[in-house]
Design an enzyme around this catalytic site. Structure first.
Site, PDB file in Angstrom:
ATOM      1  CG  ASP A   1      -9.058  19.196  18.082  1.00  0.00           C
ATOM      2  OD1 ASP A   1      -8.953  19.736  16.976  1.00  0.00           O
ATOM      3  OD2 ASP A   1      -8.970  17.966  18.255  1.00  0.00           O
TER       4      ASP A   1
ATOM      5  CG  ASP B   1      -6.103  19.765  23.832  1.00  0.00           C
ATOM      6  OD1 ASP B   1      -5.839  18.615  23.441  1.00  0.00           O
ATOM      7  OD2 ASP B   1      -7.242  20.263  23.752  1.00  0.00           O
TER       8      ASP B   1
END
Length: 259
Positions: free
Chosen positions: A15, A13
């Site tokens: 963020d 991922d």
């Protein structure tokens, strides 16, 4: 439990794992550098559909993270791939930004507000009452409802922002129609990403900071999962869920030596 195979491909991922409020998390640059040097397939994922791959490449480069365009996978790209498989050459009314409209143009979709096959909702900073009204009327007339991701809020330096999931709920309330969400936690986004880099789930790992999106979708896609504690989930939160990550580490920096 059978021993897992060694990790040959990595999905992470963005963020909360690599960046936080526009700043690179310590160790993220070393992790990306090591991945690139290793030659192992990898993807940086985001549920945010606003930006194109080139936009995100430039934004990451400005904070010292050199991620090639082809190693970025967004919910907009996953949505386009899904639609290209389901209904090639279709039409859509889109509420969203360049990341979504570009992905749809690239698969040959025509964007229109006249009897479209789909109403597609993505992330935008300029949701308008007029556009949402048009979406409601098209769905009521028979257009199928797709949303890039179910996130109800997104981060900003000033605090939470309403996101795709929140606007989808408004449209659902007005139409009685639930959208099909393509992005995380739908494992479809993971599987499409794995296919894009020629990777296999049994030798891949998903790194994320959220139990309810990253970890559950990685688990359902059959991957090893690694929870980092630099984002929204705290170590004490893990026991609240009926599923668990394969392991928990403090940050991406703890994984650099495993590449």
């Amino acid at each position: 439990m059978a021993e897992r195979k060694s990790i040959e491909s990595w999905l992470t991922d963005m963020d909360g794992v690599l960046i936080h409020e526009g700043v690179a998390i310590p160790g993220a640059d070393a992790f990306i550098k090591r991945l690139r040097e290793s030659g192992k397939p990898f993807l940086v994922l985001t549920n945010n559909s606003i930006y194109t791959q080139r936009d995100l490449h430039a934004r990451l480069a400005r904070i010292g993270l050199d991620v090639p365009v082809e190693n970025i996978w967004t919910s907009a790209l996953a949505t386009a791939k899904f639609l290209a498989d389901q209904r090639p050459g279709g039409t859509a009314y889109v509420i969203g930004e360049a990341g979504l409209t570009t992905a749809l143009h690239d698969i040959g979709y025509v964007l229109t507000d006249t009897d479209p096959d789909f109403v597609i909702l993505g992330e935008t900073r300029t949701y308008s009452f007029e556009a949402m009204t048009k979406a409601v009327r098209l769905i009521n007339a028979g257009s199928r409802f797709i949303a890039t991701n179910p996130d109800e809020t997104g981060p900003s330096p000033e605090g939470a922002l309403p996101a795709t999931g929140a606007v989808a709920a408004l449209i659902t309330k007005a139409t009685g129609v639930q959208p099909y969400f393509v992005g995380k936690p739908n494992p479809l986004m993971m599987r499409a990403g794995l296919n894009a880099i020629g990777a296999h789930s049994e030798t891949s790992a998903m790194i994320g900071d959220r139990m309810d999106t990253d970890i559950v979708s990685g688990t359902e896609a059959g991957m090893e999962t690694v929870l980092v504690l630099t984002g929204l989930t705290h170590a004490s939160d893990v026991e609240r869920y009926p599923y668990r990550p394969t392991r928990v580490v403090n940050s991406i920096a703890d994984l650099v030596d495993e590449i």
